[in-house]
Design a protein around this motif. Structure first.
Motif, PDB file in Angstrom:
ATOM      1  N   PRO A 105       0.812  -1.223   0.000  1.00 56.93           N
ATOM      2  CA  PRO A 105       0.000   0.000   0.000  1.00 56.93           C
ATOM      3  C   PRO A 105       0.851   1.281   0.000  1.00 56.93           C
ATOM      4  O   PRO A 105       0.497   2.241  -0.680  1.00 56.93           O
ATOM      5  N   PRO A 113      -4.254  -2.080  -1.969  1.00 51.88           N
ATOM      6  CA  PRO A 113      -4.622  -2.744  -0.709  1.00 51.88           C
ATOM      7  C   PRO A 113      -4.253  -4.234  -0.722  1.00 51.88           C
ATOM      8  O   PRO A 113      -4.212  -4.859  -1.781  1.00 51.88           O
ATOM      9  N   VAL A 140      -5.030  -7.881   1.716  1.00 53.05           N
ATOM     10  CA  VAL A 140      -5.678  -8.514   2.862  1.00 53.05           C
ATOM     11  C   VAL A 140      -5.117  -9.925   2.999  1.00 53.05           C
ATOM     12  O   VAL A 140      -5.241 -10.743   2.079  1.00 53.05           O
ATOM     13  N   MET A 162     -13.156  -7.616   1.837  1.00 55.15           N
ATOM     14  CA  MET A 162     -12.354  -6.602   2.544  1.00 55.15           C
ATOM     15  C   MET A 162     -11.547  -5.756   1.566  1.00 55.15           C
ATOM     16  O   MET A 162     -11.432  -4.539   1.735  1.00 55.15           O
ATOM     17  N   VAL A 163     -10.995  -6.372   0.515  1.00 56.50           N
ATOM     18  CA  VAL A 163     -10.246  -5.604  -0.499  1.00 56.50           C
ATOM     19  C   VAL A 163     -11.198  -4.628  -1.202  1.00 56.50           C
ATOM     20  O   VAL A 163     -10.902  -3.440  -1.351  1.00 56.50           O
ATOM     21  N   THR A 200     -13.986  -3.434  -0.125  1.00 58.36           N
ATOM     22  CA  THR A 200     -14.427  -2.394   0.810  1.00 58.36           C
ATOM     23  C   THR A 200     -13.363  -1.293   0.924  1.00 58.36           C
ATOM     24  O   THR A 200     -13.687  -0.105   0.911  1.00 58.36           O
ATOM     25  N   GLN A 201     -12.087  -1.720   1.022  1.00 57.65           N
ATOM     26  CA  GLN A 201     -11.010  -0.715   1.039  1.00 57.65           C
ATOM     27  C   GLN A 201     -11.087   0.168  -0.202  1.00 57.65           C
ATOM     28  O   GLN A 201     -10.984   1.391  -0.120  1.00 57.65           O
ATOM     29  N   GLN A 243     -14.009   2.538  -0.079  1.00 57.95           N
ATOM     30  CA  GLN A 243     -13.856   3.610   0.911  1.00 57.95           C
ATOM     31  C   GLN A 243     -12.608   4.447   0.662  1.00 57.95           C
ATOM     32  O   GLN A 243     -12.282   5.332   1.462  1.00 57.95           O
ATOM     33  N   ARG A 294      -9.617   3.504   0.991  1.00 55.67           N
ATOM     34  CA  ARG A 294      -8.531   3.163   1.912  1.00 55.67           C
ATOM     35  C   ARG A 294      -7.511   2.296   1.175  1.00 55.67           C
ATOM     36  O   ARG A 294      -7.817   1.693   0.149  1.00 55.67           O
ATOM     37  N   CYS A 295      -6.318   2.207   1.729  1.00 53.30           N
ATOM     38  CA  CYS A 295      -5.299   1.373   1.110  1.00 53.30           C
ATOM     39  C   CYS A 295      -4.325   0.955   2.196  1.00 53.30           C
ATOM     40  O   CYS A 295      -3.472   1.735   2.608  1.00 53.30           O
ATOM     41  N   GLU A 296      -4.477  -0.257   2.694  1.00 54.19           N
ATOM     42  CA  GLU A 296      -3.632  -0.682   3.820  1.00 54.19           C
ATOM     43  C   GLU A 296      -3.474  -2.210   3.859  1.00 54.19           C
ATOM     44  O   GLU A 296      -4.093  -2.919   3.056  1.00 54.19           O
ATOM     45  N   GLU A 314      -4.467  -5.397   5.715  1.00 51.50           N
ATOM     46  CA  GLU A 314      -5.434  -5.900   6.695  1.00 51.50           C
ATOM     47  C   GLU A 314      -5.203  -7.397   6.859  1.00 51.50           C
ATOM     48  O   GLU A 314      -4.728  -8.070   5.943  1.00 51.50           O
TER      49      GLU A 314
END
Lengths: 370, 371
Positions: B210, B216, B218, B233-234, B236-237, B240, B242-244, B246
């Motif tokens: 990320p 992202p 996961v 989950m990917v 959803t990131q 939203q 987001r990029c991290e 998880e």
């Protein structure tokens, strides 16, 4: 606009994938050739290499229509009397395992090939190949086991042969039995007789023999209360013929290669698709646990006392009821049905709600690496 | 089966699939790479694809231990296996991987003493049982299997087993991922991270994905619900913004990994300057060899190996498959010249190989809806 273009691109990809799939199935349906430079263990595992050896080398050499039908037993008609003839060699290691021994297999394996052909087992021949140094006690025990198993299966051992080979060969002992049975008039069985709508039954929980052997070899340091299912299948076949004889299409003894290999052979022989519901297949919790740990699918694991029955839909309920009334077959279940497309293939509806292909194995089932 | 069936529940799968549909931006095509061959296997074995909308595409990655072994290393293995005093031990799948002139299975049929083992400890036991023979273990795999090789070598050293050695082909997961992310033809939206590698290395080593590449990731378990939840989950990131990193596989993966396993790796192995990967070429600092303290157990210093680099067969597109550039069925030889019975490329051998998984399980025309 972009959305439409993407959807179109996806449709084109799907179309290309279908083309490739068609090409693969055509490649798969080409006549089988045996082109391997030497025999490897894969040729003995009951999967694709075994099929190449049998259908690519043996069947073409002997030009027998009966042999080419690749049934569990060959049918010979003498003066109007239908007889089934079969032979099998037994090379199991270890000689004794939970639930049985090589002697049990030598009788039941051949008896079951006759039974699956719809024949009442009548007589066996027995060939023993013994290794120099084999303990006489081990031999005596196996001879007694063979006698007991033959009595239980209602067959007489009418001829035999003995050979001894040098130390280091034959893993103690190899056994070969040949069986003769009388075709039962209540059924007309053929591997090419499956029709769309027919039901697929198994006579009980699967994968027990192969798992018991794997654990008995002690390579996995796994302990479980799993015993081989070795037994005569004639009582089950007798019950099926009595309750649903006219509706029986074909029976198969699901030994080496497991239920999956039987299903694949029949889908090919009849040119139909088989749809199997994974959740409906009976598997003992200890067997599914051991297979789960090893990463092996119980559908490919050998049985020595389970058959797969293909039954016309209107006879399926009667067949299942009859099976469940036989000792050892209480877990019998309907696991799927015959469809038209994709012809020659076995499709599994997974317990998770997806679909996958169930193909023949290439070699022995292998535990996963990580 | 308790603690297994729960992760294969069809009702939960359907509910999650419905949520995925609401997370997807209509008309957008998503490409999510599952790095690990174990995930590829799960996806095809359970038909996870069937529960996803057609515009969510799972792309298979390079994380299959058997698939990444280049032909030259197989030739080296066969050369060692043919030495008369050697008992050559390896995992079952490796026996079927083609070198430039046959497989270990062929060498075995021609008389080489090649034995399948389930664990490197089995190889060490064979060495103890056969003091007059030399036992070589063909070590392969990522950080998942490397600790078991490390522990076996530590035991061999402690017990002074002189007739045991290791032909080391262990590799690490981060360098090929970085190579992949650097490649110009990459078009991925995110990653399903390797679960079992992460039990050892933790989630932290993936933070560069990320941070440096804006994708992202996961880390995921291997049951079908794990994979489906990780896809969710990917997505959803992405939805939203987001990029991290998880961690979906919290029941097994600690964020910092397994310190004892990492210590064992550090003691027994050191990085090679570079290592060849099937189809991907040489990647620097991506392979492990035995450290100086374990040099005596290194089969490569004990035996002469040809060490010749063998180019992949021309027709074989394993490299593109491993990079996720093409789907298995898009390879020119897929399913016709290259099949599980007669594989040309490694991806067709192991059950974790994308080609084998697709051929054995996935060879079906599917009807899926585009959202």
């Amino acid at each position: 606009m972009t959305v439409i273009r993407r959807a179109r691109a996806e449709a084109e990809t799907d179309e290309r994938e279908r083309e490739v799939l068609g090409r693969i199935e055509r490649a798969r349906s080409r006549p089988i050739r045996f082109g391997d430079p030497q025999i490897t263990m894969a040729h003995g595992a009951g999967g694709k290499a075994t099929r190449n050896l049998i259908e690519g080398l043996l069947v073409p050499a002997f030009e027998s229509e009966t042999l080419a039908s690749l049934a569990d037993a060959g049918i010979v008609t003498i003066d109007g009397l239908g007889l089934a003839l079969t032979t099998d060699s037994f090379v199991v290691k270890p000689l004794r395992f939970p639930g049985g021994s090589i002697g049990d297999l030598a009788v039941n394996g051949t008896v079951n090939d006759l039974a699956a052909a719809g024949a009442r087992p009548m007589a066996l021949t027995l060939s023993l190949v013994l290794e120099e140094g084999l303990s006489s006690d081990v031999l005596r025990t196996e001879v007694e086991t063979i006698a007991r198993a033959a009595r239980a299966a209602g067959v007489e051992i009418v001829a035999g042969d003995t050979k001894v080979v040098e130390r280091g060969h034959a893993d103690g002992m190899y056994i070969c039995t040949t069986g003769l049975g009388r075709i039962d008039p209540r059924g007309r069985l053929s591997p090419s007789s499956l029709r769309p709508g027919d039901r697929v039954l198994v006579s009980g929980s699967i994968g027990e023999h192969g798992t018991a052997i794997m654990l008995a070899r002690g390579e996995f340091e796994l302990d479980a209360a799993i015993v081989s299912d070795t037994c005569s299948l004639w009582p089950a076949v007798d019950a099926l013929l009595e309750a649903a004889g006219p509706g029986l299409r074909c029976l198969r003894d699901a030994t080496r290669g497991g239920v999956a290999s039987v299903l694949n052979e029949l889908a090919r022989a009849s040119g139909v698709a088989l749809l199997i519901r994974e959740a409906a297949v009976p598997v003992d919790p200890a067997v599914s646990g051991a297979c789960e740990i090893l990463g092996i699918d119980p559908m490919y694991v050998a049985n020595e006392g389970k058959l797969v029955a293909f039954v016309a839909p209107e006879w399926a309920a009667a067949a299942l009821k009859a099976l469940r009334g036989v000792k050892g077959c209480e877990q019998a279940a309907e696991i799927g049905e015959v469809r038209t497309e994709p012809a020659g293939m076995v499709i599994v509806e997974t317990g998770f709600g997806g679909k996958r292909v169930m193909d023949l194995l290439v070699g022995d089932p292998l535990p996963r690496i990580c | 089966m308790k603690f297994v069936d729960e992760y294969r529940d069809a009702d939960l799968g359907r509910a999650l699939a419905a949520e995925i549909v609401t997370t997807v931006e209509p008309g957008r095509h998503y490409k999510v790479m599952e790095v690990c061959g174990g995930h590829t296997h799960t996806i095809y074995k359970y038909g996870v694809d069937d529960l996803l909308p057609a515009n969510v595409e799972l792309v298979h990655g390079p994380g299959c231990p058997v698939c990444v072994i280049p032909m030259g290393r197989v030739d080296d293995a066969i050369a060692v296996a043919r030495i008369p005093e050697v008992i050559f031990t390896c995992f079952g799948d490796m026996m079927r991987v083609p070198g430039s002139a046959g497989t270990l299975l062929d060498a075995k049929a021609e008389g080489a003493d090649v034995r399948m083992v389930y664990s490197p400890l089995d190889a060490l036991r064979i060495a103890r049982q056969n003091p007059g023979r030399q036992v070589v273990f063909f070590a392969i795999g990522f950080e998942t299997t490397a600790p078991s090789t490390a522990l076996t070598l530590m035991r061999a050293k402690a017990e002074r087993v002189p007739n045991f050695s290791c032909f080391c082909n262990h590799v690490t997961i981060v360098p090929p991922l970085r190579a992949l992310l650097e490649s110009p033809d990459l078009r991925l939206d995110g990653f399903i991270g390797p679960g079992h590698v992460s039990t050892v290395v933790g989630a932290r080593p993936f933070e560069f994905i990320p941070r440096d590449y804006g994708k992202p990731i996961v880390i995921s378990g291997f049951e079908p619900l794990d994979v489906l939840q990780s896809v969710h989950m990917v997505l959803t990131q992405l939805a939203q913004g987001r990029c991290e990193v998880e961690n979906q596989y919290t029941r097994v993966v600690p964020y910092d990994g397994n310190p004892r396993a990492l210590e064992a790796l550090a003691e027994v192995f050191e990085l090679r300057p570079h290592f060849e990967w099937r189809g991907l070429g040489f990647i620097s600092q991506s392979g492990l060899k035995l450290s100086a303290a374990y040099r005596d157990f290194d089969a490569e210093s004990r035996y002469p190996v040809p060490g010749i680099r063998v180019a992949d067969p021309k027709a074989c597109q394993c490299g593109e498959v491993l990079k996720g550039v093409i789907k298995p069925w898009e390879c020119k030889v897929f399913g016709t010249a290259c099949t599980p019975e007669r594989p040309i490329g490694t991806c067709m051998v192991s059950s974790e190989g994308a080609c084998a998984a697709y051929y054995n399980y996935g060879r079906l025309a599917r009807e899926r809806q585009v959202v």
